[in-house]
Design a protein around this motif. Sequence first.
Motif: not given
Lengths: 467, 281
Positions: A419-422, A426-427, A434-435, A454-455
């Motif tokens: 799960x990464x923030x959209x 960020x995990x 992660x991406x 984005x990351x």
Amino acid sequence: MTEKAQKVSRQPMPEQAPEIRRNNFLEVPLGYPPQTAQLEASRCIQCKNPACVKGCPVGIDIPGFINFISQGDFAGGIAKIKETNALPAVCGRVCPQEAQCEGQCVLGKKGDPVAIGRLERFLADWERNEGVVKLPQKAPSTGKKVAVVGAGPAGLTVAGDLILKGHEVTVFEAFHKPGGVLLYGIPEFRLPKEILFAETNYLERLGVRFECNFVVGKLASLQELFEEGYDAIFVAVGAGLPTFLKVPGENLIGVYSANEYLTRSNLMKAYLFPQYDTPLIRAKNVVVIGAGNVAMDSARTAMRMGADSVKIVYRRSREEMPARVEEIHHAEEEGVQMFLLTNPVRFIGNDKGHLTAMECLQMELGEPDASGRRRPVPIKGSEFVMETDMAVISVGAGANPLLTSTTPELALNKWGYIIGQPDTGKTSMRGVWAGGDIVTGMATVIQAMGAGRQAANSMQEYLTLGW
Amino acid sequence: MFTILSKREMAQGTVVENVISAPRIAKKALPGQFVILRVNETGERIPLTMADTDPEKGTITIIYQVVGKSTALMKTLGVGDSFLDIAGPLGKPTHIEKVGTVVCVGGGTGVAVLHPITRAFKEAGNKVISICGSRTKDLLILEEEMAEASTECNICTDDGTCGYHGFGTDLLKGILDSEKVDLVVGIGPVPMMKAVANLTRKYGVKTLVSLNAIMLDGTGMCGCCRVSVGGKTQFACVDGPEFDGHAVDFDELVMRLNSYVPQEHESMNLFEHKCSCASAK
Ligand SMILES: Cc1cc2nc3c(=O)[nH]c(=O)nc-3n(C[C@H](O)[C@H](O)[C@H](O)COP(=O)(O)OP(=O)(O)OC[C@H]3O[C@@H](n4cnc5c(N)ncnc54)[C@H](O)[C@@H]3O)c2cc1C
Ligand SMILES: Cc1cc2nc3c(=O)[nH]c(=O)nc-3n(C[C@H](O)[C@H](O)[C@H](O)COP(=O)(O)OP(=O)(O)OC[C@H]3O[C@@H](n4cnc5c(N)ncnc54)[C@H](O)[C@@H]3O)c2cc1C
Ligand code: SF4
Ligand code: SF4
Ligand code: FES
């Protein structure tokens, strides 16, 4: 300007003829010559508020680079692209442009959109052939260390972005070479590996360190990478878990997962056996189960390995086929047959354990299912047997648990994806982003790169301002 | 660089031991784990168990039997030469614990894989009885090392040229009949592991075997190494390589190991032809 755009029509790309290319692994589309590129570039009306840019997940200044081409300044054009995209030769080839940049181009409203992908490819190829790939200016060293896990398009994007910001970047890759799916999945005839090597070589010249043969989760955990002094980690391990059909006979000799079939052929160059040591079955009568890009790549590879007949077997109908239109078109031109509304129920073998046939059921389309597509339902009593000596299963991929199972701090969804923030990637684990496919499930190269971008921005913020 | 620091030929040159510099892997590897290596740019990815590791010196030891093109090519490498790639440690380590009495049965090159496991079981406080077998005396490997690693070590050969005349399973049966055994570890050719598992099943003694399925990536990505265990498909590279011998479908494993026999012959013939041409010059 507008008048001109209407006069010149979208320039076609020269291609190898189907009857020739089905016998070789050389690239199918041959690229624009410079005059054609300039002609195509002249079609762009240089919109003030360009819609195409919004369609590109990494937001390339499309009218900007096209303008350089029109003026014959190819060096200027490639520099413009590289401000935002480190892998133009790849994206120009494999992006689903019809759904991205070109899908938004204003010229597409009335006629054909500008061939943005082909122009992007043209500039990248021009630069590589000139042999003078210019290195951009790097920011002064920050003393921060970044680890990237997985050298696919997402990981390579983060590496390229953060090295320019002055951080020290190391990419850890499980295989013996970087590239991810671009290397082991997408075949030579769609993406020549020489191109990929030029791109990774460029990153190396910028100072990115590649640690290949490094399986994170085995040789070191994320925690251990932090202990070794890394300040931030980007996880981009892809969706590397094969899906099988779970029908009887699936372990017979001749039944491959697409991952295995394509990895043997692409990464290990089994199509050049015996010069290369890795073997691959050369079958006469091939079935490929599934109808995405992966299935088309498998089918077209089998064709080039000398098959007499290659069939795509798919349980839904043509409309639902997930592959790019161009891939389906190319496959059919090369002689791949489509067996639609057909579902395998059993593999049949001989006494030596070799696959000889596949039993199928005919399907019909019923009510729409969760995915919104009409659900295929079996027609009673429609069983029939198809002769085959090789089956490649390409019905999707899942999340490989190798890394995540050793990292309990990483929150996963119910399918095992991270799960990464959209907007940032960020995990749930501090200092870890992660991406790419390990977050979204198998998507596209450019989406993985967009996630990387984005990351990288969010990581840059963290490295300069904090979590 | 994965440089070869020492080379030893055993079993009349059919088996080769290499000590290789691989500091990171050496630090992390545990008994039962393997590496995947590549000799050169055109080479295939070869899985080999680590027969030993030395974290201080930063070395790993592999012991391989020369069976085909790739292992024949590996044999041409000498001290100072390097492997192009080595990835590892891969696979699950052997679950080592104190259970009481452990019998370790090794056949052929399987003894090399069994050696570190044997040692670890003894260090964990078990009584370890080992059985090392081969076709004939000259093909025995690591007899001394195994004797040192176990509480009691038995040798057997099919032709009776050394130790007990007969199969390891005969010796194993004798032990199972005479004392309480808590665990059997059987590593060697598939027919041998199958025979061991069939025997211990009758005695209800838990049995571990190590499956050498054909592998490619070694990380659970391709499914090439799939084996049926208890009716379920497992990936030998990530779920194993060790499994409950009583649940393994050995016949399917043998079948799948034969996937590429024609190609393997083609490759080997070409290699031998090249070698003989080169030496004729
Ligand atoms: C055959 C095929 C054809 C495709 N065709 C297209 C196309 O035409 N257009 C398109 O846009 N998309 C296509 N896709 C999808 C696209 O390739 C993926 O969405 C994209 O590559 C995802 O990028 P990624 O960086 O997330 O992961 P990947 O490209 O999967 O890269 C992940 C990398 O991480 C490495 N890795 C995994 N685990 C570890 C570990 N524990 N430690 C270290 N390294 C690890 C892997 O070896 C790999 O190199 C295709 C996919 C396939 C399989
Ligand atoms: C986890 C694991 C650990 C192993 N440990 C050892 C060891 O410590 N010592 C040792 O001598 N051997 C070991 N093996 C077997 C070794 O990998 C094979 O003998 C080697 O790959 C043969 O290659 P070749 O080209 O010389 O022979 P080939 O002629 O290619 O093959 C000979 C036979 O080896 C098997 N084989 C071929 N390719 C592979 C492959 N990619 N993966 C696995 N098996 C293959 C097949 O059954 C084949 O018929 C191990 C295998 C596995 C899976
Ligand atoms: S990167 Fe892809 S989406 Fe963006 S402009 Fe290039 S081809 Fe279009
Ligand atoms: S939308 Fe089309 S015409 Fe307008 S700038 Fe973009 S490529 Fe050019
Ligand atoms: S070797 Fe590929 S999944 Fe095990």
